[in-house]
Design an enzyme around this catalytic site. Sequence first.
Site: not given
Length: 308
Positions: A57-58, A107, A135
């Site tokens: 998703r990110t 990330r 996050h």
Amino acid sequence: MTLKGRDIINIGDLELDEIELILDISKEMLPVARGEKRSRTLDGKVLASLFFEASTRTRLSFETAMHRLGGNVITITGQEGSSLIKGETLADTIRMADAYSDIIALRHPREGAARMSATFSSAPVINGGDGAGQHPTQTLLDLFTIREELGDIGKQNVTIVGDLRYGRTVHSLSLALGRMGATMTFVAPDMIQMPDHIISDLKGMGAKVKRTTDLKAEIPASDVIYMTRIQKERFAEEEEYRKVAGAYKLQVRMLDDAKKHMMIMHPLPRVDEIHPEIDSTRHAKYFAQAFNGVPVRMALLKLILEGE
Ligand code: NCD
């Protein structure tokens, strides 16, 4: 203060009025995020999307956000896909991304990697998750989802469940909700409860918080139940993970005495924390939440690259 050119490493880097602004712009972005309207706002800009740890998703929502605004994306997925595997340092990798792009989303499995990377980059760095650290962009989309569903943030009882020790999403989220006045209950086995340093930060800001192991008892009073996955990859020993694996599993029958408007959230991916039967109940908001990653990251990219 303007967001233009800023790094976003921890949620505490943003003032409350800046968070409000991001959420307001996110709302305006919805038609473009859904593909109903076109935008060229970030025409010619390049996002370097560097994901040295698994992501669905990110990364995809950051990249979709950039594309929807007419910008371009370069990407690395996994350490194997980059020269880190040859022994290049993260600092040198970041220097290159800085040279090739206008903004970096990163990330990395190591806590503190995003803060360190920002010192090697003149392009703004956005933390897409640093190990068990924070996050912050997940928090922004979580807040946006609560505001869309329940209105003003801060008036709710929020029950946060699962791996609160290693879960970076709940570290950022609780620190934001604490500033906004929400009441929070942390539900977890003792071994993976919310770290003391976060509890003491929360108490320092006057937040109403408590820790417990009993999820069932918290359901009737909850406006939001935020479930999380046990972060298997962060345990030093598999045996330790086994002790807490499957600790909380939300089932439809547990929701009988839930408030009508109670919303269930989850940053996803889920393993077994939410039974799929719940997906079709009015409480399930986690897929809408995941979609909100697009408008929220659009707002952030726009505000950092272009200003207001
Ligand atoms: C979370 C993460 O990576 O911290 N996922 C996400 O970004 N939506 C949660 C998790 O991996 O459990």
